[in-house]
Scaffold this active site. Sequence first.
Site, short mmCIF file in Angstrom:
data_model
loop_
_atom_site.label_atom_id
_atom_site.label_comp_id
_atom_site.label_asym_id
_atom_site.label_seq_id
_atom_site.Cartn_x
_atom_site.Cartn_y
_atom_site.Cartn_z
N CYS A 8 0.83 -1.20 0.00
CA CYS A 8 0.00 0.00 0.00
C CYS A 8 0.87 1.25 0.00
CB CYS A 8 -0.88 0.00 1.24
SG CYS A 8 -2.21 -1.18 1.13
N PRO A 14 10.73 1.96 2.53
CA PRO A 14 12.15 1.74 2.31
C PRO A 14 12.58 0.34 2.75
CG PRO A 14 11.83 3.13 4.23
CD PRO A 14 10.47 2.90 3.63
N VAL A 15 13.71 -0.13 2.23
CA VAL A 15 14.21 -1.46 2.59
C VAL A 15 15.69 -1.42 2.97
CG1 VAL A 15 12.55 -2.85 1.31
CG2 VAL A 15 14.53 -1.93 0.12
N GLN A 17 17.10 -1.32 5.69
CA GLN A 17 17.44 -2.21 6.81
C GLN A 17 17.63 -3.65 6.33
OE1 GLN A 17 18.02 -1.06 9.98
NE2 GLN A 17 17.71 0.93 8.99
C1 LIG Z 1 3.09 -7.54 4.40
C2 LIG Z 1 3.21 -7.02 5.78
O1 LIG Z 1 3.48 -7.72 6.72
N1 LIG Z 1 2.94 -5.72 5.93
C3 LIG Z 1 2.96 -5.11 7.23
C4 LIG Z 1 4.35 -4.71 7.57
O2 LIG Z 1 4.81 -3.85 6.54
P1 LIG Z 1 6.35 -3.54 6.41
O3 LIG Z 1 7.13 -4.75 6.83
O4 LIG Z 1 6.58 -2.96 5.08
O5 LIG Z 1 6.55 -2.42 7.51
P2 LIG Z 1 7.86 -2.18 8.38
O6 LIG Z 1 7.62 -2.76 9.72
O7 LIG Z 1 9.04 -2.63 7.60
O8 LIG Z 1 7.88 -0.61 8.47
C5 LIG Z 1 7.83 0.08 9.72
C6 LIG Z 1 8.52 1.40 9.61
O9 LIG Z 1 9.88 1.19 9.35
C7 LIG Z 1 10.32 1.93 8.23
N2 LIG Z 1 11.38 1.14 7.54
C8 LIG Z 1 11.19 -0.17 7.29
C9 LIG Z 1 12.16 -0.90 6.65
C10 LIG Z 1 13.38 -0.27 6.29
O10 LIG Z 1 14.31 -0.87 5.72
N3 LIG Z 1 13.52 1.05 6.57
C11 LIG Z 1 12.56 1.77 7.17
O11 LIG Z 1 12.72 2.96 7.39
C12 LIG Z 1 9.07 2.08 7.38
O12 LIG Z 1 9.16 3.20 6.54
C13 LIG Z 1 8.02 2.27 8.45
O13 LIG Z 1 7.98 3.60 8.88
O14 LIG Z 1 4.33 -4.06 8.82
C14 LIG Z 1 3.58 -2.85 8.83
C15 LIG Z 1 3.74 -2.22 10.19
O15 LIG Z 1 3.18 -3.05 11.17
C16 LIG Z 1 2.13 -3.14 8.50
O16 LIG Z 1 1.45 -1.92 8.36
C17 LIG Z 1 2.04 -3.91 7.20
O17 LIG Z 1 0.71 -4.37 7.02
C1 LIG Z 2 -0.29 -1.99 4.68
C2 LIG Z 2 -0.70 -3.23 4.70
O1 LIG Z 2 -0.17 -4.24 3.97
P1 LIG Z 2 1.08 -4.14 2.92
O2 LIG Z 2 2.30 -4.05 3.79
O3 LIG Z 2 1.00 -5.43 2.18
O4 LIG Z 2 0.87 -2.95 2.07
C3 LIG Z 2 -1.82 -3.66 5.58
O5 LIG Z 2 -1.98 -4.88 5.76
O6 LIG Z 2 -2.55 -2.81 6.11
#
Ligand SMILES: CC(=O)N[C@H]1[C@@H](OP(=O)(O)OP(=O)(O)OC[C@H]2O[C@@H](n3ccc(=O)[nH]c3=O)[C@H](O)[C@@H]2O)O[C@H](CO)[C@@H](O)[C@@H]1O
Ligand SMILES: C=C(OP(=O)(O)O)C(=O)O
Length: 606
Positions: A8, A14-15, A17
């Site tokens: 979404c 970002p990735v 990490q």
């Molecule tokens: C498929 C899945 O499981 N999606 C969930 C997962 O998304 P997702 O794994 O993408 O979310 P993250 O926990 O990684 O992100 C949390 C925060 O960390 C930041 N961040 C993350 C990785 C990174 O390398 N750098 C960085 O800055 C992101 O911008 C965000 O502000 O966890 C989110 C937070 O609970 C949920 O809303 C999503 O539904």
């Molecule tokens: C944001 C969500 O999922 P995704 O990380 O797949 O976008 C969500 O489940 O609300």
Amino acid sequence: RVSLPGGCTIGARPVEQHIKGLQLMGAQVELERGYINARIKQGTRLKGNRIIFDMITVTGTENLLMAATLAEGETVLENAAREPEVADLAHLLVAMGAKIDGIGTDQLTIQGVDRLHGARHQVIPDRIEAGTFLCAVAAAGGDIMLRNIEPMLLDVVLSKLCEAGVRIESGSNWIRATMNQRPSAVSFRTSEYPAFPTDMQAQFMALNCIAVGAAQIIETIFENRFMHVQELNRLGANIMADGNTAFVTGVEHLSGARVMATDLRASASLAIAGLVAEGETLIERIYHLDRGYDQMEQKLSALGARPAEMARHWVKQGARRLHLVDLNGVGAGKPKNEAAIRAIIDEVGEEIPIQLGGGIRDLGTIERYLDNGLSYVIIGTAAVKNPGFLREACSAFNGHIIAGLDAKAGKVVTDGWSKLSGHEATDLARKFEEYGCEALIYTDIGRDGRLPGINLEATVQIAQKVKIPVIASGGLVSLADIEALCAVADQGIDGRLAVLVDTRKTSTPQRSYIARLFHQGDDAILKKIGEEATEVVMAAKDVRHGDAPAKLIGEVADLWFHCLVMLAHFELSPAAVLAELERREGISGLDEKALRKALARAENDA
Ligand SMILES: CC(=O)N[C@H]1[C@@H](OP(=O)(O)OP(=O)(O)OC[C@H]2O[C@@H](n3ccc(=O)[nH]c3=O)[C@H](O)[C@@H]2O)O[C@H](CO)[C@@H](O)[C@@H]1O
Ligand SMILES: C=C(OP(=O)(O)O)C(=O)O
């Protein structure tokens, strides 16, 4: 090589990490035009290391956890995400032979193994789906029973619901919520597990919209996760968003409007608000919702079903007879929904005939139902197992008994389709007619509920064997089915073949957005392209007036998407379009290099 992740658009995703962790384990990673290329020297493996996440990331933790299981030596993940989904993945990996310590904590220690093996694992229930239904009930009022859900997973959510005034009861794997008042506003701040989940923020905002009082909502995880605010306001809510904080002042009523889903949970919040709003709410771009909820509309409809209202609705639509099934009665072998049935009879019983089946096994029950105002009683299982009973019923209540024939490949089935009898449907049909039944209902159970169309042939075969009317049922999906039945109506011996449209079996066929478009045909697809083109023009004008370009990109994406659907519909390949653009290059005088680059990018993305 993988493309940068989607998901979404609730903020940057970002990735770095994930990448940093993999690098610390010895991988070489580079970014190239929207792709991540990662490699490791031939013949070597990732090496365990100590990795400290700068922030808590769910998928980052999951990614490195998986990588570590097959790395050489020990990996320690510090500041790891504790979301239950991470623990669930860890349990699966352990079942597959991985060695992981600290599951459920923020420090995971993994001893690399040489290989993993297959395993069987049951994925944990979806806590966000459960939370969404609970919010819906909290906002709209009512009573819901959720099964196969662990209340522990929803700790904060449940306590916030209690604060809103919902009555919660729970057991080890169920939650029941009842709500019969306007909710009280609840403030919260989203944060990592076990704190309030960001994926529940939008749904709670919807609930706050109609709450008594005001609430403050702080979103700390994603920077752009308030896109539902302006849509909720369109429904009459009073929300002000400022940076990562939203202030919601509850209003007494919302009113239906046309709104747009922008992401998964935003869609859910609109669905909840739409349930509460007066009048009709139309949510566009519902494909976001379909990405994360299985058959939400069916589940919600089951909750909202008020049988008597539904009956009134059908009568208004011109129904000339109502067919009811006491589904719980089928299993129980006795009536189970008498209150609802009586409510339906009270509502429309004087206007149209009503017939009922399901669990009717004795003369006393038939008498009671007929006294209550039913016109016909349907006997199925009991008619097959106990023909004497059917005969008695027909003579005692002449003109009011219909026999239900459920069949599979011509053979009759009983007990809610669970038992196959040795009887040919045609033989029984004749026998039931002799007993004095008023009509027969013929259902091909191979088609019922699956909507491939009625089994015309088998229905006609039955109709030709008897003089009483045969009601066709099961698999009926479209007007074409009814037309086909009308066309053979005179093939019944006395020319009477009635049609039964059972809404339980024909409502809301589940289709993806694309499948629905295909089903609606060229006109719908072309109309959509016209609309999308207009939206592109409007968004472009907004950009000209200084708006951010993201919306325009989105609109162009919508237009391209629908063009692709159209091409697919006409069985044309997008490659042909690219080739055509390439052919024009020389003629139109477009800059050749720029176009080639654009095409290469488009091809990559495709
Ligand atoms: C498929 C899945 O499981 N999606 C969930 C997962 O998304 P997702 O794994 O993408 O979310 P993250 O926990 O990684 O992100 C949390 C925060 O960390 C930041 N961040 C993350 C990785 C990174 O390398 N750098 C960085 O800055 C992101 O911008 C965000 O502000 O966890 C989110 C937070 O609970 C949920 O809303 C999503 O539904
Ligand atoms: C944001 C969500 O999922 P995704 O990380 O797949 O976008 C969500 O489940 O609300």
